[in-house]
Design a protein around this motif. Structure first.
Motif, PDB file in Angstrom:
ATOM      1  N   ASP A   1     -96.612   4.794   8.738  1.00  0.00           N
ATOM      2  CA  ASP A   1     -96.990   5.890   9.626  1.00  0.00           C
ATOM      3  C   ASP A   1     -98.390   5.664  10.184  1.00  0.00           C
ATOM      4  N   GLY A   2     -98.835   6.551  11.023  1.00  0.00           N
ATOM      5  CA  GLY A   2    -100.116   6.419  11.701  1.00  0.00           C
ATOM      6  C   GLY A   2    -101.322   6.459  10.786  1.00  0.00           C
ATOM      7  N   GLN A   3    -101.125   6.823   9.522  1.00  0.00           N
ATOM      8  CA  GLN A   3    -102.226   6.851   8.560  1.00  0.00           C
ATOM      9  C   GLN A   3    -102.187   5.656   7.623  1.00  0.00           C
ATOM     10  N   GLY A   4    -101.222   4.760   7.830  1.00  0.00           N
ATOM     11  CA  GLY A   4    -101.136   3.561   7.013  1.00  0.00           C
ATOM     12  C   GLY A   4    -100.237   3.677   5.797  1.00  0.00           C
ATOM     13  N   THR A   5     -99.593   4.823   5.602  1.00  0.00           N
ATOM     14  CA  THR A   5     -98.688   4.984   4.466  1.00  0.00           C
ATOM     15  C   THR A   5     -97.415   4.189   4.725  1.00  0.00           C
ATOM     16  N   GLU A   6     -97.085   3.309   3.796  1.00  0.00           N
ATOM     17  CA  GLU A   6     -95.914   2.450   3.941  1.00  0.00           C
ATOM     18  C   GLU A   6     -94.789   2.943   3.040  1.00  0.00           C
ATOM     19  N   ARG A   7     -93.587   2.946   3.595  1.00  0.00           N
ATOM     20  CA  ARG A   7     -92.391   3.297   2.824  1.00  0.00           C
ATOM     21  C   ARG A   7     -91.370   2.192   3.009  1.00  0.00           C
ATOM     22  N   GLN A   8     -90.656   1.897   1.926  1.00  0.00           N
ATOM     23  CA  GLN A   8     -89.617   0.878   1.993  1.00  0.00           C
ATOM     24  C   GLN A   8     -88.277   1.489   1.620  1.00  0.00           C
TER      25      GLN A   8
ATOM     26  N   GLY B   1     -94.925  14.278  25.876  1.00  0.00           N
ATOM     27  CA  GLY B   1     -95.038  14.317  24.422  1.00  0.00           C
ATOM     28  C   GLY B   1     -94.204  13.232  23.773  1.00  0.00           C
ATOM     29  N   ASP B   2     -94.399  13.067  22.481  1.00  0.00           N
ATOM     30  CA  ASP B   2     -93.609  12.119  21.694  1.00  0.00           C
ATOM     31  C   ASP B   2     -92.316  12.826  21.323  1.00  0.00           C
ATOM     32  N   ASP B   3     -91.278  12.609  22.125  1.00  0.00           N
ATOM     33  CA  ASP B   3     -90.089  13.454  22.019  1.00  0.00           C
ATOM     34  C   ASP B   3     -88.878  12.789  21.385  1.00  0.00           C
ATOM     35  N   VAL B   4     -89.012  11.570  20.868  1.00  0.00           N
ATOM     36  CA  VAL B   4     -87.897  10.885  20.213  1.00  0.00           C
ATOM     37  C   VAL B   4     -88.394  10.312  18.890  1.00  0.00           C
ATOM     38  N   VAL B   5     -87.710  10.680  17.807  1.00  0.00           N
ATOM     39  CA  VAL B   5     -88.100  10.234  16.469  1.00  0.00           C
ATOM     40  C   VAL B   5     -86.859   9.752  15.730  1.00  0.00           C
ATOM     41  N   PHE B   6     -86.989   8.632  15.036  1.00  0.00           N
ATOM     42  CA  PHE B   6     -85.911   8.092  14.216  1.00  0.00           C
ATOM     43  C   PHE B   6     -86.100   8.566  12.781  1.00  0.00           C
ATOM     44  N   LEU B   7     -85.018   9.049  12.176  1.00  0.00           N
ATOM     45  CA  LEU B   7     -85.021   9.522  10.794  1.00  0.00           C
ATOM     46  C   LEU B   7     -84.052   8.650  10.002  1.00  0.00           C
TER      47      LEU B   7
ATOM     48  N   GLY C   1     -80.184  11.226  -0.188  1.00  0.00           N
ATOM     49  CA  GLY C   1     -80.718  12.580  -0.199  1.00  0.00           C
ATOM     50  C   GLY C   1     -80.654  13.273   1.148  1.00  0.00           C
ATOM     51  N   SER C   2     -81.063  14.529   1.143  1.00  0.00           N
ATOM     52  CA  SER C   2     -81.033  15.317   2.372  1.00  0.00           C
ATOM     53  C   SER C   2     -82.314  15.176   3.192  1.00  0.00           C
ATOM     54  N   GLU C   3     -83.367  14.630   2.593  1.00  0.00           N
ATOM     55  CA  GLU C   3     -84.627  14.418   3.302  1.00  0.00           C
ATOM     56  C   GLU C   3     -84.726  12.966   3.762  1.00  0.00           C
ATOM     57  N   PRO C   4     -85.279  12.731   4.951  1.00  0.00           N
ATOM     58  CA  PRO C   4     -85.415  11.343   5.409  1.00  0.00           C
ATOM     59  C   PRO C   4     -86.391  10.562   4.529  1.00  0.00           C
ATOM     60  N   VAL C   5     -86.085   9.293   4.315  1.00  0.00           N
ATOM     61  CA  VAL C   5     -86.972   8.426   3.534  1.00  0.00           C
ATOM     62  C   VAL C   5     -87.822   7.545   4.439  1.00  0.00           C
ATOM     63  N   GLY C   6     -87.549   7.579   5.724  1.00  0.00           N
ATOM     64  CA  GLY C   6     -88.347   6.856   6.700  1.00  0.00           C
ATOM     65  C   GLY C   6     -88.320   7.598   8.020  1.00  0.00           C
ATOM     66  N   ILE C   7     -89.475   7.672   8.669  1.00  0.00           N
ATOM     67  CA  ILE C   7     -89.605   8.364   9.950  1.00  0.00           C
ATOM     68  C   ILE C   7     -90.499   7.517  10.845  1.00  0.00           C
ATOM     69  N   PHE C   8     -90.100   7.361  12.109  1.00  0.00           N
ATOM     70  CA  PHE C   8     -90.982   6.701  13.066  1.00  0.00           C
ATOM     71  C   PHE C   8     -90.599   7.116  14.483  1.00  0.00           C
ATOM     72  N   PRO C   9     -91.590   7.212  15.373  1.00  0.00           N
ATOM     73  CA  PRO C   9     -91.318   7.592  16.759  1.00  0.00           C
ATOM     74  C   PRO C   9     -90.813   6.403  17.574  1.00  0.00           C
ATOM     75  N   LEU C  10     -90.226   6.701  18.701  1.00  0.00           N
ATOM     76  CA  LEU C  10     -89.723   5.677  19.615  1.00  0.00           C
ATOM     77  C   LEU C  10     -90.812   4.685  19.999  1.00  0.00           C
ATOM     78  N   GLU C  11     -92.041   5.154  20.077  1.00  0.00           N
ATOM     79  CA  GLU C  11     -93.160   4.312  20.501  1.00  0.00           C
ATOM     80  C   GLU C  11     -93.692   3.407  19.395  1.00  0.00           C
ATOM     81  N   ALA C  12     -93.135   3.490  18.191  1.00  0.00           N
ATOM     82  CA  ALA C  12     -93.610   2.672  17.070  1.00  0.00           C
ATOM     83  C   ALA C  12     -93.422   1.191  17.359  1.00  0.00           C
ATOM     84  N   GLY C  13     -94.360   0.404  16.888  1.00  0.00           N
ATOM     85  CA  GLY C  13     -94.212  -1.039  16.989  1.00  0.00           C
ATOM     86  C   GLY C  13     -92.975  -1.480  16.224  1.00  0.00           C
TER      87      GLY C  13
END
Length: 120
Positions: free
Chosen positions: A31-38, A58-64, A69-81
């Motif tokens: 994420d934008g703060q450097g937190t990495e999830r695998q 705005g940043d209007d597209v996000v991948f979950l 589980g019911s909560e996403p384990v990874g999130i990133f916007p369309l603009e992510a590298g």
């Protein structure tokens, strides 16, 4: 409905510092703060594209990314590298829904689109 997600993305700038990569046997999101999830690729169960009505300014597209589980384990916007590489990779998998991805990319509303579901 997605206010929590919109607020999270607004607080973290720039979105270009977000990353997603396929590294060996895992999907790695940063994420934008450097937190990495695998997420091990074998544990990927669903990919949902969430859209909102803030585009084009705005940043209007996000991948979950979901596991069991019911909560996403990874999130990133369309603009992510690495996002385009991720979508290219995802599109090769059984369970990928091209029509849902097309709907998501043209959406101007608050909505969710299940673009991938692992075969059971």
């Amino acid at each position: 409905m997605f206010n929590w997600l919109r607020d999270k993305l607004k607080c973290i700038r720039p979105v270009s510092s977000w990353m997603v990569t396929i590294s060996g046997e895992a999907i790695v999101t940063t994420d934008g703060q450097g937190t990495e999830r695998q997420l091990p690729i074998v544990d990927l169960k669903r990919v949902v594209v969430a859209t909102d009505d803030s585009g084009p300014w705005g940043d209007d597209v996000v991948f979950l990314l979901y596991s069991d589980g019911s909560e996403p384990v990874g999130i990133f916007p369309l603009e992510a590298g690495g996002c385009q590489d991720f979508v290219d990779w995802l599109s090769t998998l059984d369970g990928y829904k091209d029509r849902e991805m097309a709907k998501a990319m043209s959406s101007t509303e608050v909505a969710r689109f299940a673009v991938f579901s692992a075969e059971s």
